[in-house]
Structure formats: C-alpha cells, structure tokens
Design a protein around this motif. Structure first.
Motif, PDB file in Angstrom:
ATOM      1  N   HIS A   8      73.326  29.823  49.473  1.00  0.00           N
ATOM      2  CA  HIS A   8      72.381  30.096  50.556  1.00  0.00           C
ATOM      3  C   HIS A   8      71.290  29.032  50.574  1.00  0.00           C
ATOM      4  CE1 HIS A   8      74.157  34.184  50.314  1.00  0.00           C
ATOM      5  NE2 HIS A   8      74.039  34.050  51.622  1.00  0.00           N
ATOM      6  N   TRP A   9      70.689  28.869  51.757  1.00  0.00           N
ATOM      7  CA  TRP A   9      69.516  27.987  51.845  1.00  0.00           C
ATOM      8  C   TRP A   9      68.448  28.580  50.955  1.00  0.00           C
ATOM      9  CZ3 TRP A   9      71.627  24.216  54.392  1.00  0.00           C
ATOM     10  CH2 TRP A   9      72.481  24.446  55.454  1.00  0.00           C
ATOM     11  N   THR A  10      67.600  27.742  50.376  1.00  0.00           N
ATOM     12  CA  THR A  10      66.592  28.301  49.475  1.00  0.00           C
ATOM     13  C   THR A  10      65.386  28.832  50.241  1.00  0.00           C
ATOM     14  OG1 THR A  10      65.651  26.120  49.192  1.00  0.00           O
ATOM     15  CG2 THR A  10      67.215  26.828  47.517  1.00  0.00           C
ATOM     16  N   SER A  11      65.250  28.476  51.510  1.00  0.00           N
ATOM     17  CA  SER A  11      64.109  28.979  52.285  1.00  0.00           C
ATOM     18  C   SER A  11      64.470  28.971  53.757  1.00  0.00           C
ATOM     19  CB  SER A  11      62.908  28.058  52.075  1.00  0.00           C
ATOM     20  OG  SER A  11      63.247  26.760  52.532  1.00  0.00           O
ATOM     21  N   ARG A  12      63.586  29.623  54.572  1.00  0.00           N
ATOM     22  CA  ARG A  12      63.879  29.623  56.007  1.00  0.00           C
ATOM     23  C   ARG A  12      63.686  28.243  56.609  1.00  0.00           C
ATOM     24  NH1 ARG A  12      61.341  33.846  59.624  1.00  0.00           N
ATOM     25  NH2 ARG A  12      59.727  33.908  58.038  1.00  0.00           N
ATOM     26  N   ILE A  13      62.687  27.545  56.088  1.00  0.00           N
ATOM     27  CA  ILE A  13      62.438  26.195  56.592  1.00  0.00           C
ATOM     28  C   ILE A  13      63.625  25.288  56.217  1.00  0.00           C
ATOM     29  CG2 ILE A  13      60.959  25.629  54.588  1.00  0.00           C
ATOM     30  CD1 ILE A  13      60.081  24.297  57.917  1.00  0.00           C
ATOM     31  N   GLY A  14      64.262  25.619  55.085  1.00  0.00           N
ATOM     32  CA  GLY A  14      65.462  24.870  54.685  1.00  0.00           C
ATOM     33  C   GLY A  14      66.538  24.993  55.745  1.00  0.00           C
ATOM     34  N   PHE A  15      66.727  26.213  56.245  1.00  0.00           N
ATOM     35  CA  PHE A  15      67.722  26.414  57.315  1.00  0.00           C
ATOM     36  C   PHE A  15      67.317  25.634  58.565  1.00  0.00           C
ATOM     37  CE2 PHE A  15      68.582  28.597  61.349  1.00  0.00           C
ATOM     38  CZ  PHE A  15      69.965  28.476  61.388  1.00  0.00           C
ATOM     39  N   VAL A  16      66.029  25.739  58.932  1.00  0.00           N
ATOM     40  CA  VAL A  16      65.585  25.088  60.173  1.00  0.00           C
ATOM     41  C   VAL A  16      65.779  23.568  60.065  1.00  0.00           C
ATOM     42  CG1 VAL A  16      63.594  24.583  61.650  1.00  0.00           C
ATOM     43  CG2 VAL A  16      63.967  26.897  60.816  1.00  0.00           C
ATOM     44  N   LEU A  17      65.377  22.990  58.929  1.00  0.00           N
ATOM     45  CA  LEU A  17      65.498  21.530  58.813  1.00  0.00           C
ATOM     46  C   LEU A  17      66.955  21.083  58.752  1.00  0.00           C
ATOM     47  CD1 LEU A  17      62.569  20.452  56.489  1.00  0.00           C
ATOM     48  CD2 LEU A  17      62.840  20.049  58.921  1.00  0.00           C
ATOM     49  N   SER A  19      69.555  22.654  60.027  1.00  0.00           N
ATOM     50  CA  SER A  19      70.186  22.840  61.338  1.00  0.00           C
ATOM     51  C   SER A  19      69.642  21.840  62.346  1.00  0.00           C
ATOM     52  CB  SER A  19      69.941  24.242  61.875  1.00  0.00           C
ATOM     53  OG  SER A  19      70.337  25.162  60.914  1.00  0.00           O
ATOM     54  N   ALA A  20      68.332  21.594  62.285  1.00  0.00           N
ATOM     55  CA  ALA A  20      67.779  20.585  63.195  1.00  0.00           C
ATOM     56  C   ALA A  20      68.376  19.221  62.839  1.00  0.00           C
ATOM     57  CB  ALA A  20      66.261  20.550  63.107  1.00  0.00           C
ATOM     58  N   GLY A  21      68.576  18.987  61.539  1.00  0.00           N
ATOM     59  CA  GLY A  21      69.208  17.731  61.124  1.00  0.00           C
ATOM     60  C   GLY A  21      70.622  17.622  61.685  1.00  0.00           C
ATOM     61  N   GLY A  22      71.343  18.748  61.666  1.00  0.00           N
ATOM     62  CA  GLY A  22      72.698  18.759  62.227  1.00  0.00           C
ATOM     63  C   GLY A  22      72.673  18.513  63.722  1.00  0.00           C
ATOM     64  N   ALA A  23      71.676  19.102  64.385  1.00  0.00           N
ATOM     65  CA  ALA A  23      71.614  18.970  65.837  1.00  0.00           C
ATOM     66  C   ALA A  23      71.114  17.590  66.254  1.00  0.00           C
ATOM     67  CB  ALA A  23      70.716  20.061  66.411  1.00  0.00           C
ATOM     68  N   VAL A  24      70.037  17.143  65.628  1.00  0.00           N
ATOM     69  CA  VAL A  24      69.471  15.840  66.020  1.00  0.00           C
ATOM     70  C   VAL A  24      70.360  14.738  65.468  1.00  0.00           C
ATOM     71  CG1 VAL A  24      67.524  14.275  65.742  1.00  0.00           C
ATOM     72  CG2 VAL A  24      67.123  16.723  66.027  1.00  0.00           C
ATOM     73  N   VAL A 167      75.660  22.995  49.451  1.00  0.00           N
ATOM     74  CA  VAL A 167      74.706  23.454  50.464  1.00  0.00           C
ATOM     75  C   VAL A 167      73.267  23.103  50.088  1.00  0.00           C
ATOM     76  CG1 VAL A 167      73.784  25.526  51.594  1.00  0.00           C
ATOM     77  CG2 VAL A 167      76.243  25.267  51.247  1.00  0.00           C
ATOM     78  N   LYS A 168      72.876  23.462  48.850  1.00  0.00           N
ATOM     79  CA  LYS A 168      71.466  23.240  48.485  1.00  0.00           C
ATOM     80  C   LYS A 168      71.202  21.792  48.110  1.00  0.00           C
ATOM     81  CE  LYS A 168      70.810  27.840  46.717  1.00  0.00           C
ATOM     82  NZ  LYS A 168      71.526  28.557  45.696  1.00  0.00           N
ATOM     83  N   LYS A 169      72.048  21.271  47.222  1.00  0.00           N
ATOM     84  CA  LYS A 169      71.758  19.935  46.696  1.00  0.00           C
ATOM     85  C   LYS A 169      72.208  18.828  47.643  1.00  0.00           C
ATOM     86  CE  LYS A 169      71.654  20.945  41.813  1.00  0.00           C
ATOM     87  NZ  LYS A 169      72.748  21.438  40.955  1.00  0.00           N
ATOM     88  N   GLY A 170      73.073  19.175  48.586  1.00  0.00           N
ATOM     89  CA  GLY A 170      73.546  18.160  49.546  1.00  0.00           C
ATOM     90  C   GLY A 170      72.896  18.360  50.896  1.00  0.00           C
ATOM     91  N   LEU A 171      73.398  19.362  51.646  1.00  0.00           N
ATOM     92  CA  LEU A 171      72.968  19.543  53.036  1.00  0.00           C
ATOM     93  C   LEU A 171      71.460  19.759  53.146  1.00  0.00           C
ATOM     94  CD1 LEU A 171      75.768  22.067  54.124  1.00  0.00           C
ATOM     95  CD2 LEU A 171      75.819  19.597  54.294  1.00  0.00           C
ATOM     96  N   GLN A 172      70.953  20.739  52.359  1.00  0.00           N
ATOM     97  CA  GLN A 172      69.533  21.062  52.528  1.00  0.00           C
ATOM     98  C   GLN A 172      68.637  19.938  51.999  1.00  0.00           C
ATOM     99  OE1 GLN A 172      68.246  24.952  51.176  1.00  0.00           O
ATOM    100  NE2 GLN A 172      66.089  24.363  51.255  1.00  0.00           N
ATOM    101  N   ARG A 173      68.943  19.463  50.809  1.00  0.00           N
ATOM    102  CA  ARG A 173      68.061  18.466  50.211  1.00  0.00           C
ATOM    103  C   ARG A 173      67.944  17.220  51.085  1.00  0.00           C
ATOM    104  NH1 ARG A 173      68.629  16.075  44.279  1.00  0.00           N
ATOM    105  NH2 ARG A 173      70.308  14.909  45.188  1.00  0.00           N
ATOM    106  N   TRP A 174      69.087  16.717  51.550  1.00  0.00           N
ATOM    107  CA  TRP A 174      69.038  15.469  52.314  1.00  0.00           C
ATOM    108  C   TRP A 174      68.423  15.670  53.697  1.00  0.00           C
ATOM    109  CZ3 TRP A 174      68.922  10.858  50.425  1.00  0.00           C
ATOM    110  CH2 TRP A 174      69.397  10.690  49.118  1.00  0.00           C
ATOM    111  N   SER A 175      68.610  16.845  54.275  1.00  0.00           N
ATOM    112  CA  SER A 175      67.962  17.092  55.562  1.00  0.00           C
ATOM    113  C   SER A 175      66.457  17.157  55.378  1.00  0.00           C
ATOM    114  CB  SER A 175      68.455  18.391  56.186  1.00  0.00           C
ATOM    115  OG  SER A 175      69.844  18.326  56.343  1.00  0.00           O
ATOM    116  N   GLU A 176      66.024  17.768  54.261  1.00  0.00           N
ATOM    117  CA  GLU A 176      64.574  17.874  54.028  1.00  0.00           C
ATOM    118  C   GLU A 176      63.938  16.512  53.780  1.00  0.00           C
ATOM    119  OE1 GLU A 176      64.251  22.455  52.367  1.00  0.00           O
ATOM    120  OE2 GLU A 176      64.293  20.821  50.918  1.00  0.00           O
TER     121      GLU A 176
END
Ligand code: PFF
Length: 438
Positions: A8-17, A19-24, A167-176
C-alpha cells in the motif's frame, strides 16, 4: 490468485503524487501543446477542460474506487465485482492490451527526450546552429534505428528498474522525488517565458476563444487527449487505487490528481507558447513542436543551453513517472492472477514492450497505428465501458459511502448522471461522428 500481501501507499499524499506522476507525462508536455497548436488554441482548451470535468473526473473516481474496493488489478477487479463469466471483464483485458500498446510507443518518444537531453548537455543547441541544422538533428534521430533503439532501451531500463523496486520503494518514492522537481522546472520555464516579447501573443492564443476553428476532429482529439492525459480507460488509475488503504476516501485525492494534471498541461502550454510566439508563428509542427521548434528557439536565446537542459529534463521526468504506471498495470495483472514474482513480470514484459517499440522505430506507420489505436479507440471504449459499469452495475452503496459526510456529498448525483448517461453518450456520439457514422 496471488497469496502475496498487497503493498500500500504509505500516505494519502503518496497516492496523489504517484497518480499525478502517472497522469502527468508526455501527454501534458509534448502532446497537449501540439494538439492545441493544431486545433486552434483556446477553443481546443475549452473543449478539453469540458471533457476533463464531464468525462475525466467521473471516470477517474470510478476507476480508483473499483481498484480500492477490490484491491486487485483491472482483470481481477472486474471479475470479482461482476463474476468470472461476465462480459464486464472485457475492459479489464483491454486495459492490459492498452498498457502494452501505449508503453511501446511511449518509450520511443521518451527515448527522443533522453537523446535531446544528451544533445543539450553536450552543447549541441548552443548559439550559432541554424534552423535547418536542428531540423536535420530531429530528422536524423527519427530515421536512425540505432540511435533511437539505444535511447529507447535506456528509457525502458530505468522504467523496469523502478517498477522492479515495488510500490513503495519504486513507484511512490520516485514520484515523490520527481514530481516536485517537475513543478519547479515548469515554474522556472514559465517565469522565463512570461518575460519574453511573445508572451502576450502566446497567452492570447491560449485564452482568446476562436469558435470558427472548431472541427469534429478537435472534439475527438480533445476526448482522446482527456483519456490519455489522465491515464483513464485502461485501468492504470484502477491499479493505483488498488494500493490505497480501504479506509481512505477516493473523491478528494481524485480531485487533486485531475487538478494537477490539467494545471500542468495548461502551464506547459503557457511555457511552450510564450517561447514559441517570441520566435515563430508556425504552429503546425505536430509532434515535432517540442523537438524541432523549441530547440531552435533555445539556440537563439540567452542561456539557451541551460533552458534546453531544463526542458528535456522536465520531459524525461514526466515520461518516466507515467511509463512506470503503464508497466505497473501489466505487472500487477501477472502478479495477482498468475502469482508471478514482480521481478520476472517487470523484466519479461518490459522486454516485450521494448521489442514492440523497436517495431515503431522501424515503421512510422506502426507508430501512428499504435498511437491512434490507443487514443482514438482503446481508451475511449475502455472509458465507455468503465463508466457504464460504475453507473449501472457497481453496488451504489459503495459509491454513496465515498461521497457521504463531506462537502462534496452533493456531487454524488451529478457523478451518477455523468457515469450513467453523460459519459457514455458523449463518448459514443463523438466516436460515431468521428468515424462518419452520424
Ligand atoms: N497520462 C500519460 C501522459 O499524459 O503522458 C500517458 C499514460 C500513462 C496513459 C499511463 C495511460 C496510462 F495508463
């Protein structure tokens, strides 16, 4: 079905960033400006924003909610909600096919970004280079299988590496890390663009409505661009939603993602057109707009090399955070449904997309075919089915509880009307009109 516990994403902002990273992505910075240029500027933007509100936001909420509720990939999610024999699985399978299609040609264009970044760093766009020389650089790149193949492979390598990390160490971390940098670079470019002599003309082109430029093609383009830019209609947002905690609500994060994606497309439009109008009035460059027109301009302006580096870094960041979301759709499917280890899935399917991408390098027609197939057919058809599913088949108690108890509670019925009637009708009409049926 996979027994591995879902990350799971570690935070809600993690999801937003994330997903926004995926979209942008290239859709915002490469495609949106040239589509706007080809389709008459402000009128296209107005239609586009209308599509975002009436189609994009409702379908995004539907996708993320389906993902969060089922905690599964697109195929597994529809299967769980509709039954394993149900035809509603079709949008799930189509999503996986679309991910292969888009990632293959996307990575080729992203390879051009790395190539141009490399050229910028090595000073190729420094002053003194002529218009023809830069045009030739782009032509040479796009007609050299080896050069394109190298950069396409480099890009795919990084994509696989990040998705491999999870998910956490790849997708979320790099988007953040990359999303804030991307916003910073775009602000610097706009700050510069607005000081230029073409700022007024650029802004007028983007803001002054000219209804006479409206065509059926621009409407179809706007619908396709809306789905492409927001990564909708193929289960990417559904997959990212499946990494949300079941306790988290989906409406407000979706509002943020849609807002960020649209804002960044508009900001990219401002950055590109204020610079473009300062030096040229030729806007009909199509896909070459940011690869031919902008480097020409960079070579004429003070600190041009620096701005070229900033711009192509921006494109690269935007592209990689989107490419990982595409590969994640495929990866999640094979992990969930076939228990495949993440490492195997990322390497095998990254390699397959690499090979299909090579097909795009050798054949421009194949490239256009994949582009049109996904934006004009697969994504809108996927969006059509997902909105019908969310409106007519999904248990409405699940949806109601998402809207209840918050300021956006009053939007439940507008959402329902959108997914039940407005989205499917609009997509169908545009589709039939674009294909000359009506
Ligand atoms: N939204 C991305 C862009 O604008 O470049 C492209 C994209 C990414 C489309 C992921 C679909 C997707 F699933």
């Amino acid at each position: 079905m996979s027994q591995v516990q879902r990350s799971h994403w570690t935070s809600r902002i993690g999801f937003v960033l994330a997903s926004a990273g995926g979209a942008v992505g290239l859709g915002n910075i490469w495609r949106f400006p040239y589509m706007t240029g080809e389709n008459g500027g402000s009128i296209f933007i107005l239609i586009y924003l209308g599509c975002v509100i009436l189609l994009g936001l409702p379908v995004m909420i539907a996708e993320v909610l389906i993902g969060k509720t089922t905690q599964l990939n697109p195929v597994g999610a529809f299967r769980q909600l509709a039954g394993s024999k149900s035809p509603w699985q079709v949008p799930g399978y189509m999503g996986i096919l679309t991910a292969f299609t888009i990632l293959s040609f996307y990575s080729v264009v992203a390879g051009w970004c790395i190539a141009f970044l490399y050229k910028a760093v090595t000073g190729v766009f420094s002053s003194g280079i002529s218009f023809e020389e830069i045009n030739n650089i782009f032509k040479k790149l796009t007609s050299s299988p080896i050069e394109q193949g190298i950069f396409h492979s480099i890009f795919m390598f990084f994509t696989v590496l990040i998705v491999y990390a999870g998910v956490k160490k790849g997708l979320q971390r790099w988007s953040e890390i990359l999303m804030p940098l991307l916003i910073l670079i775009i602000i610097i470019l706009i700050g510069y663009g607005l000081t230029l002599s073409g700022a007024k003309d650029g802004m007028r082109f983007l803001l002054e409505p000219q209804p006479n430029k409206l065509t059926h093609k621009s409407i179809m383009d706007a619908v396709g661009q809306c789905f492409f830019s927001l990564s909708l209609g193929m289960g990417a947002m559904l997959t990212y939603g499946s990494y949300m905690d079941r306790k988290d609500k989906v409406v407000s994060p979706c509002l943020w993602v849609v807002f960020m994606d649209s804002a960044i497309a508009l900001l990219a439009g401002i950055a590109v057109f204020t610079i473009v109008f300062t030096y040229t009035t030729d806007l009909s460059q199509g896909p070459g707009l940011v690869f031919v027109v902008l480097p020409n301009i960079f070579s004429k302006m003070p600190l041009g090399t620096l701005f070229a580096i900033l711009f192509f870094t921006l494109l690269f960041f935007a592209a990689i955070t989107s490419a990982i979301s595409l590969l994640e759709v495929i990866t999640a499917y094979f992990i969930d449904q076939y228990d495949m280890p993440r490492s195997h899935a990322t390497i095998i399917f990254g390699t397959i997309c690499l090979i299909i991408g090579v097909g795009c390098i050798f054949s421009g027609e194949f490239f256009d075919f994949l582009d049109k197939l996904s934006t004009h057919y697969l994504l809108p058809i996927g969006g059509f089915m997902i909105s019908l599913f969310a409106g007519w088949k999904l248990d409405q108690n699940i949806v109601k509880s998402e809207f209840q108890g918050s300021w956006y509670g009053i939007f439940y019925y507008p959402w329902l009307i959108c997914v039940r009637v407005i989205c499917p009708t609009l997509i169908l009409l545009v589709f039939l009109r674009a294909h000359g049926v009506i």
